[in-house]
Design a protein around this motif. Structure first.
Motif, PDB file in Angstrom:
ATOM      1  N   ALA A   1      -0.576  -5.049  -3.989  1.00  0.00           N
ATOM      2  CA  ALA A   1      -0.965  -4.360  -2.484  1.00  0.00           C
ATOM      3  C   ALA A   1      -2.285  -4.863  -2.304  1.00  0.00           C
ATOM      4  O   ALA A   1      -2.811  -5.259  -1.570  1.00  0.00           O
ATOM      5  N   GLY A   2      -3.421  -4.842  -3.682  1.00  0.00           N
ATOM      6  CA  GLY A   2      -4.507  -5.995  -3.342  1.00  0.00           C
ATOM      7  C   GLY A   2      -4.746  -7.262  -3.130  1.00  0.00           C
ATOM      8  O   GLY A   2      -5.919  -7.474  -2.060  1.00  0.00           O
ATOM      9  N   ASN A   3      -3.747  -7.791  -3.516  1.00  0.00           N
ATOM     10  CA  ASN A   3      -3.557  -8.924  -3.177  1.00  0.00           C
ATOM     11  C   ASN A   3      -3.026  -8.954  -1.583  1.00  0.00           C
ATOM     12  O   ASN A   3      -4.448  -9.815  -1.030  1.00  0.00           O
ATOM     13  N   ILE A   4      -2.975  -8.739  -0.958  1.00  0.00           N
ATOM     14  CA  ILE A   4      -1.814  -8.469  -0.016  1.00  0.00           C
ATOM     15  C   ILE A   4      -3.420  -7.617   1.187  1.00  0.00           C
ATOM     16  O   ILE A   4      -3.579  -8.259   2.258  1.00  0.00           O
ATOM     17  N   ALA A   5      -4.156  -7.094   0.838  1.00  0.00           N
ATOM     18  CA  ALA A   5      -4.718  -5.969   1.373  1.00  0.00           C
ATOM     19  C   ALA A   5      -6.080  -7.249   1.963  1.00  0.00           C
ATOM     20  O   ALA A   5      -6.501  -6.728   2.878  1.00  0.00           O
ATOM     21  N   LEU A   6      -6.378  -8.197   1.540  1.00  0.00           N
ATOM     22  CA  LEU A   6      -7.514  -9.490   1.081  1.00  0.00           C
ATOM     23  C   LEU A   6      -6.853 -10.023   3.215  1.00  0.00           C
ATOM     24  O   LEU A   6      -8.322 -10.975   3.447  1.00  0.00           O
ATOM     25  N   GLY A   7      -5.688  -9.898   3.048  1.00  0.00           N
ATOM     26  CA  GLY A   7      -5.052 -10.570   3.912  1.00  0.00           C
ATOM     27  C   GLY A   7      -6.012  -9.647   5.560  1.00  0.00           C
ATOM     28  O   GLY A   7      -5.484 -10.572   7.085  1.00  0.00           O
ATOM     29  N   PHE A   8      -5.817  -8.513   5.984  1.00  0.00           N
ATOM     30  CA  PHE A   8      -6.400  -8.288   6.940  1.00  0.00           C
ATOM     31  C   PHE A   8      -7.576  -8.036   7.840  1.00  0.00           C
ATOM     32  O   PHE A   8      -8.605  -8.863   7.071  1.00  0.00           O
ATOM     33  N   SER A   9      -7.175  -9.086   8.614  1.00  0.00           N
ATOM     34  CA  SER A   9      -8.162  -8.834   9.544  1.00  0.00           C
ATOM     35  C   SER A   9      -8.699  -8.238  11.374  1.00  0.00           C
ATOM     36  O   SER A   9     -10.125  -8.370  11.091  1.00  0.00           O
ATOM     37  N   GLU A  10      -7.662  -6.791  10.987  1.00  0.00           N
ATOM     38  CA  GLU A  10      -8.154  -5.666  12.051  1.00  0.00           C
ATOM     39  C   GLU A  10      -9.058  -4.775  10.745  1.00  0.00           C
ATOM     40  O   GLU A  10      -9.121  -5.074   9.635  1.00  0.00           O
ATOM     41  N   ARG A  11      -9.520  -4.464  11.879  1.00  0.00           N
ATOM     42  CA  ARG A  11     -10.518  -2.671  10.616  1.00  0.00           C
ATOM     43  C   ARG A  11      -9.099  -2.072  10.645  1.00  0.00           C
ATOM     44  O   ARG A  11      -8.324  -1.375  12.038  1.00  0.00           O
ATOM     45  N   LEU A  12      -9.326  -1.123  10.178  1.00  0.00           N
ATOM     46  CA  LEU A  12      -8.008  -0.550  10.065  1.00  0.00           C
ATOM     47  C   LEU A  12      -8.363   0.561   8.262  1.00  0.00           C
ATOM     48  O   LEU A  12      -9.241   0.473   7.173  1.00  0.00           O
ATOM     49  N   THR A  13      -8.420   1.979   8.915  1.00  0.00           N
ATOM     50  CA  THR A  13      -8.733   3.256   7.986  1.00  0.00           C
ATOM     51  C   THR A  13      -7.635   2.792   6.713  1.00  0.00           C
ATOM     52  O   THR A  13      -6.706   2.073   6.182  1.00  0.00           O
ATOM     53  N   LYS A  14      -8.020   3.238   5.337  1.00  0.00           N
ATOM     54  CA  LYS A  14      -7.543   2.753   3.910  1.00  0.00           C
ATOM     55  C   LYS A  14      -5.569   3.533   4.037  1.00  0.00           C
ATOM     56  O   LYS A  14      -4.765   3.007   3.986  1.00  0.00           O
ATOM     57  N   GLN A  15      -5.905   4.472   4.664  1.00  0.00           N
ATOM     58  CA  GLN A  15      -3.851   4.981   5.288  1.00  0.00           C
ATOM     59  C   GLN A  15      -3.450   4.326   6.435  1.00  0.00           C
ATOM     60  O   GLN A  15      -2.674   3.345   5.639  1.00  0.00           O
TER      61      GLN A  15
ATOM     62  N   GLY B   1       9.750  -4.399  -1.070  1.00  0.00           N
ATOM     63  CA  GLY B   1       9.526  -2.634  -1.434  1.00  0.00           C
ATOM     64  C   GLY B   1      10.034  -2.012  -2.502  1.00  0.00           C
ATOM     65  O   GLY B   1      10.134  -1.948  -3.471  1.00  0.00           O
ATOM     66  N   GLY B   2       8.771  -1.888  -2.131  1.00  0.00           N
ATOM     67  CA  GLY B   2       7.604  -0.393  -3.725  1.00  0.00           C
ATOM     68  C   GLY B   2       7.370  -0.974  -4.266  1.00  0.00           C
ATOM     69  O   GLY B   2       7.280  -1.197  -5.534  1.00  0.00           O
ATOM     70  N   PHE B   3       6.855  -3.420  -4.275  1.00  0.00           N
ATOM     71  CA  PHE B   3       6.087  -3.581  -4.823  1.00  0.00           C
ATOM     72  C   PHE B   3       4.947  -3.677  -5.062  1.00  0.00           C
ATOM     73  O   PHE B   3       3.752  -3.570  -5.911  1.00  0.00           O
ATOM     74  N   GLU B   4       4.133  -2.224  -4.387  1.00  0.00           N
ATOM     75  CA  GLU B   4       2.826  -2.336  -4.268  1.00  0.00           C
ATOM     76  C   GLU B   4       1.979  -2.559  -5.926  1.00  0.00           C
ATOM     77  O   GLU B   4       0.576  -2.924  -5.810  1.00  0.00           O
ATOM     78  N   THR B   5       2.101  -1.796  -6.564  1.00  0.00           N
ATOM     79  CA  THR B   5       1.801  -1.586  -8.242  1.00  0.00           C
ATOM     80  C   THR B   5       1.725  -2.489  -8.654  1.00  0.00           C
ATOM     81  O   THR B   5       1.123  -2.613 -10.154  1.00  0.00           O
ATOM     82  N   ARG B   6       2.841  -3.433  -8.585  1.00  0.00           N
ATOM     83  CA  ARG B   6       3.395  -4.010  -9.941  1.00  0.00           C
ATOM     84  C   ARG B   6       1.614  -6.131  -9.874  1.00  0.00           C
ATOM     85  O   ARG B   6       1.208  -6.073  -9.069  1.00  0.00           O
ATOM     86  N   ALA B   7       1.356  -6.358 -11.178  1.00  0.00           N
ATOM     87  CA  ALA B   7       0.558  -6.637 -11.567  1.00  0.00           C
ATOM     88  C   ALA B   7       1.396  -8.290 -11.227  1.00  0.00           C
ATOM     89  O   ALA B   7       2.182  -8.281 -11.031  1.00  0.00           O
ATOM     90  N   VAL B   8       0.492  -9.277 -10.924  1.00  0.00           N
ATOM     91  CA  VAL B   8       1.022 -10.277  -9.252  1.00  0.00           C
ATOM     92  C   VAL B   8       1.287 -11.825 -10.451  1.00  0.00           C
ATOM     93  O   VAL B   8       2.343 -12.138 -10.485  1.00  0.00           O
ATOM     94  N   GLU B   9       0.982 -11.207 -11.829  1.00  0.00           N
ATOM     95  CA  GLU B   9       2.106 -12.362 -13.737  1.00  0.00           C
ATOM     96  C   GLU B   9       2.667 -12.022 -13.081  1.00  0.00           C
ATOM     97  O   GLU B   9       3.736 -12.364 -13.942  1.00  0.00           O
ATOM     98  N   SER B  10       3.682 -10.688 -13.171  1.00  0.00           N
ATOM     99  CA  SER B  10       4.713 -10.180 -13.336  1.00  0.00           C
ATOM    100  C   SER B  10       6.006 -11.144 -12.579  1.00  0.00           C
ATOM    101  O   SER B  10       6.880 -10.437 -11.897  1.00  0.00           O
TER     102      SER B  10
END
Ligand code: ADP
Ligand code: MG
Length: 213
Positions: free
Chosen positions: A90-104, A120-129
């Motif tokens: 999720a943290g890696n994907i969040a780097l892509g946001f171009s818009e200003r959005l709230t955390k939620q 689906g459900g991969f948010e907390t997966r470590a990217v090495e895995s």
């Protein structure tokens, strides 16, 4: 055929010292169009994409980007996905946001996007895995979230097995079409080119075409 272009390259050339990579190269990419460029290894495909996005400077000719945000409206997906190991998926994907959005809003959007690429459900997966195909889909989601007008795909699936590569080509075509993103997809695999593109062109034809004027 009088469609709006998003990218137009005219008579462009590029060399590195004594090595001429291309000369008199022209290419037009229309809005919402997916073009695949087919060419053997070493012909200059990556150099051309790097010139388009501004990582290299062409020697001559013009590269026109028909959008106010210029090169900011161009996304780039590299052959090997670049994901940051200190951030989860999720943290890696969040780097892509171009818009200003709230955390939620960000959280909801990441959840939907992961579902759309069958992660689906991969948010907390470590990217090495992640497997190669999963990592490339994460990098693709991140690139798509930047809301680019044009997405440059530099042999993004070439490290993957044949079956994954071809199914990702078909899926990527759908994602680009759903979001009205034009794309240049560079590859040396003719079948992958046919699966993803509206129009397949060979490297040599881009150089010959401009003789017509
Ligand atoms: P492709 O992506 O089609 O495999 P490239 O664009 O990577 O080809 O490379 C085209 C040619 O330019 C190759 O001969 C390569 O060695 C050369 N080249 C690429 N980048 C550089 C550089 N930074 N300095 C010198 N030569 C380079
Ligand atoms: Mg290359």
């Amino acid at each position: 055929m009088n469609k709006d272009f998003v990218l137009k390259i005219e008579h462009s050339s590029k060399h590195f010292d004594a090595v001429k990579v291309f000369e008199g190269l022209s290419l037009r990419l229309n809005a919402n169009e997916i073009v695949a460029i087919l060419g053997p290894s070493g012909c200059g495909k990556s150099t051309l994409l790097r010139c388009i996005v501004g990582l290299e400077k062409a020697d001559s000719g013009t590269i026109l980007i028909a959008h106010q945000r210029g090169t900011e409206s161009i996304g780039y997906l590299f052959q090997n996905p670049i994901l940051y190991p200190h951030l989860n998926t999720a943290g890696n994907i969040a780097l892509g946001f171009s818009e200003r959005l709230t955390k939620q809003e960000k959280k909801n959007r990441i959840e939907q996007e992961l579902i759309s690429v069958e992660l689906g459900g991969f948010e907390t997966r470590a990217v090495e895995s992640l497997s190669g195909g999963e990592a490339q889909r994460v990098a693709l989601v991140r690139a798509l979230l930047g809301d680019p007008k044009v997405l440059l795909l530099d042999e993004p699936f070439s490290a993957l097995d044949l079956e994954t590569r071809r199914s990702l080509a078909v899926q990527t075509r759908q994602w680009l079409k759903q979001r009205s993103i034009a794309s240049i997809h560079v590859t040396h695999d003719p079948e992958e080119a046919e699966l993803i593109a509206d129009r397949v062109i060979t490297w040599d034809s881009m150089i010959a075409v401009n003789e017509e004027e």
